[in-house]
Design a protein around this motif. Structure first.
Motif, PDB file in Angstrom:
ATOM      1  N   ILE A   1       0.850  -1.200   0.000  1.00  0.00           N
ATOM      2  CA  ILE A   1       0.000   0.000   0.000  1.00  0.00           C
ATOM      3  C   ILE A   1       0.885   1.249   0.000  1.00  0.00           C
ATOM      4  N   ASP A   2       0.285   2.410  -0.322  1.00  0.00           N
ATOM      5  CA  ASP A   2       1.093   3.624  -0.471  1.00  0.00           C
ATOM      6  C   ASP A   2       1.532   4.222   0.854  1.00  0.00           C
ATOM      7  N   CYS A   3       0.661   4.171   1.859  1.00  0.00           N
ATOM      8  CA  CYS A   3       0.943   4.962   3.057  1.00  0.00           C
ATOM      9  C   CYS A   3       0.180   4.409   4.260  1.00  0.00           C
ATOM     10  N   ILE A   4       0.776   4.567   5.442  1.00  0.00           N
ATOM     11  CA  ILE A   4       0.067   4.266   6.697  1.00  0.00           C
ATOM     12  C   ILE A   4       0.029   5.550   7.520  1.00  0.00           C
ATOM     13  N   LEU A   5      -1.161   5.996   7.871  1.00  0.00           N
ATOM     14  CA  LEU A   5      -1.312   7.130   8.776  1.00  0.00           C
ATOM     15  C   LEU A   5      -1.230   6.564  10.192  1.00  0.00           C
ATOM     16  N   GLN A   6      -0.153   6.955  10.890  1.00  0.00           N
ATOM     17  CA  GLN A   6       0.108   6.363  12.204  1.00  0.00           C
ATOM     18  C   GLN A   6      -0.671   7.097  13.289  1.00  0.00           C
ATOM     19  N   GLY A   7      -1.582   6.382  13.930  1.00  0.00           N
ATOM     20  CA  GLY A   7      -2.292   6.936  15.079  1.00  0.00           C
ATOM     21  C   GLY A   7      -2.093   6.013  16.264  1.00  0.00           C
ATOM     22  N   ALA A   8      -2.897   6.219  17.291  1.00  0.00           N
ATOM     23  CA  ALA A   8      -2.820   5.374  18.486  1.00  0.00           C
ATOM     24  C   ALA A   8      -3.485   4.020  18.206  1.00  0.00           C
ATOM     25  N   ALA A   9      -3.334   3.101  19.139  1.00  0.00           N
ATOM     26  CA  ALA A   9      -4.087   1.837  19.069  1.00  0.00           C
ATOM     27  C   ALA A   9      -5.570   2.178  19.159  1.00  0.00           C
ATOM     28  N   THR A  10      -6.402   1.350  18.544  1.00  0.00           N
ATOM     29  CA  THR A  10      -7.828   1.702  18.452  1.00  0.00           C
ATOM     30  C   THR A  10      -8.526   1.534  19.806  1.00  0.00           C
ATOM     31  N   GLU A  11      -9.586   2.337  19.954  1.00  0.00           N
ATOM     32  CA  GLU A  11     -10.260   2.441  21.251  1.00  0.00           C
ATOM     33  C   GLU A  11     -11.198   1.245  21.498  1.00  0.00           C
ATOM     34  N   ILE A  12     -11.836   0.745  20.443  1.00  0.00           N
ATOM     35  CA  ILE A  12     -12.841  -0.321  20.613  1.00  0.00           C
ATOM     36  C   ILE A  12     -12.261  -1.697  20.290  1.00  0.00           C
ATOM     37  N   GLY A  13     -11.560  -1.813  19.179  1.00  0.00           N
ATOM     38  CA  GLY A  13     -10.881  -3.066  18.856  1.00  0.00           C
ATOM     39  C   GLY A  13     -11.685  -4.073  18.050  1.00  0.00           C
ATOM     40  N   LEU A  14     -12.990  -3.862  17.905  1.00  0.00           N
ATOM     41  CA  LEU A  14     -13.814  -4.722  17.037  1.00  0.00           C
ATOM     42  C   LEU A  14     -14.458  -3.842  15.972  1.00  0.00           C
ATOM     43  N   GLU A  15     -14.772  -4.437  14.822  1.00  0.00           N
ATOM     44  CA  GLU A  15     -15.325  -3.680  13.703  1.00  0.00           C
ATOM     45  C   GLU A  15     -16.726  -3.140  14.030  1.00  0.00           C
ATOM     46  N   SER A  16     -17.143  -2.155  13.221  1.00  0.00           N
ATOM     47  CA  SER A  16     -18.418  -1.460  13.471  1.00  0.00           C
ATOM     48  C   SER A  16     -19.626  -2.397  13.375  1.00  0.00           C
TER      49      SER A  16
END
Ligand code: TXA
Ligand code: MG
Length: 324
Positions: free
Chosen positions: A171-186
């Motif tokens: 892939i072209d790019c990863i936008l680095q943020g924090a670990a996700t808050e919920i952890g399961l998909e919507s």
């Protein structure tokens, strides 16, 4: 299973890591694909109107081309670009929850390419509430389709390192943020008919939705009927290790094994994650699955939880992971 007949050849590329949503959005504007954090799991985004970029998503993830993608918007107004109509039920959910870990399935607008929805005439729409996701979506100036940013079949990524593990050079790019808050998909809810139907459970629970529309139901797959959500057909969320669901500790462990749950077991596991709440269990489970695979664990024992609130979504993912 038919795999991606998109015609796009994937050549190895440099995957840029950045913390800047503006820089990440540049890759989308140039027709690229970018992984970004949301409150649920990391997504892999492409411009919803760019067929060529969408084809790259299927190729990079090795995703079956009969599995539709969810569109992500940076504002409620953008939903109108994607759908024929916002049904009255959907309108109620939007007002009550958006931005949220909630995807609403609606009749698709003509100008959304069919590759985005795997030829369906409906489209799932979601507005993430994660602030970095919102900045990124606004900078892109277009809605994005985005499946979870993992290789198809693997556990969804809950931090950028998991994305890197699966998709570096693809892939072209990863936008680095924090670990996700919920952890399961919507939570995915079909809002095209009178009765809202939950196609996939998530952090917005059946109870939450029923507070707004009491008739909301959980979709049950009826044998021999066309499956409403193609993703339900595919193997999902699976670590390499065998996943075993347990509700008591009266068993012997033999091989290299791990445990995740709320109780403190007596057995000695090679790897153990004891969570203080169901929310923490949900947030950690995919990362623990990945850690187990890295450590060569053969069996992961997962303690079952009560199926209310996010517990229903967690049990859904655990059951799927345990299916062989
Ligand atoms: O939390 C999430 O939903 C994450 C983040 C990135 O937003 N995305 C995600 O996407 O989990 P994905 O592609 O991994 O899962 C989308 C699920 C699939 O099971 C798919 O079949 C279903 O939603 N889906 C998408 N569009 C649909 C539609 N038009 N009708 C029925 N099901 C749909
Ligand atoms: Mg996925």
């Amino acid at each position: 299973m038919r795999l991606c007949v998109t015609g796009v050849k994937l050549t190895k590329m440099k995957t840029v890591l950045t913390e800047s949503p503006i820089e990440a959005a540049e890759y989308i504007k140039r027709g690229g694909i970018v992984a970004f954090p949301t409150e649920t799991v990391y997504g892999l985004g492409a411009n919803v109107f760019d067929e060529n970029a969408i084809a790259k998503i299927f190729e990079a993830k090795q995703r079956p081309n009969d599995n539709p993608l969810i569109a992500h918007v940076g504002s409620v107004a953008q939903i109108n670009l994607l759908v024929k109509e916002i049904t009255p039920n959907a309108q109620k959910f939007i007002e009550a929850f958006f931005p949220a870990p909630l995807t609403l399935v609606l009749p698709k607008a003509e100008n959304v390419p069919l590759i985005a929805t795997a030829n369906l005439d409906t489209i799932g729409v979601r507005m993430p509430r994660n602030s970095l996701a919102q900045k990124f979506l606004k900078s892109c100036e277009t809605p994005l389709v985005a499946p979870s940013a993992n290789l198809s079949g693997k556990p969804s990524p809950t931090d950028w390192r998991a994305v890197y593990e699966d998709l570096n050079t693809r892939i072209d790019c990863i936008l680095q943020g924090a670990a996700t808050e919920i952890g399961l998909e919507s939570t995915v809810v079909d809002c095209t008919s009178q009765t809202p139907l939950i196609l996939r459970s998530g952090a917005i629970s059946l109870e939450d939705l029923r507070r707004i529309i009491p008739e909301t139901e959980l979709y049950q797959i009826v044998k021999d009927e066309a499956v409403k959500s193609p993703g339900l057909r595919h193997r999902h969320y699976s670590p390499r290790a065998r996943v075993v669901l347990i509700s008591d500790f009266r068993f012997q462990i033999s091989d290299s094994s791990a445990f995740i749950g709320l109780s403190k077991p007596e057995q000695k596991f090679n790897l153990m994650k004891i969570c203080r709440s169901v929310e923490e269990y949900a947030r950690e489970v995919f990362a623990v699955f990945r850690e187990c695979d890295r450590a060569g664990i053969e069996t992961i024992y997962c303690e079952t939880v009560e199926e209310t609130g996010i517990g229903a979504a967690l049990m859904d993912r655990l059951r799927r992971a345990s299916e062989i």
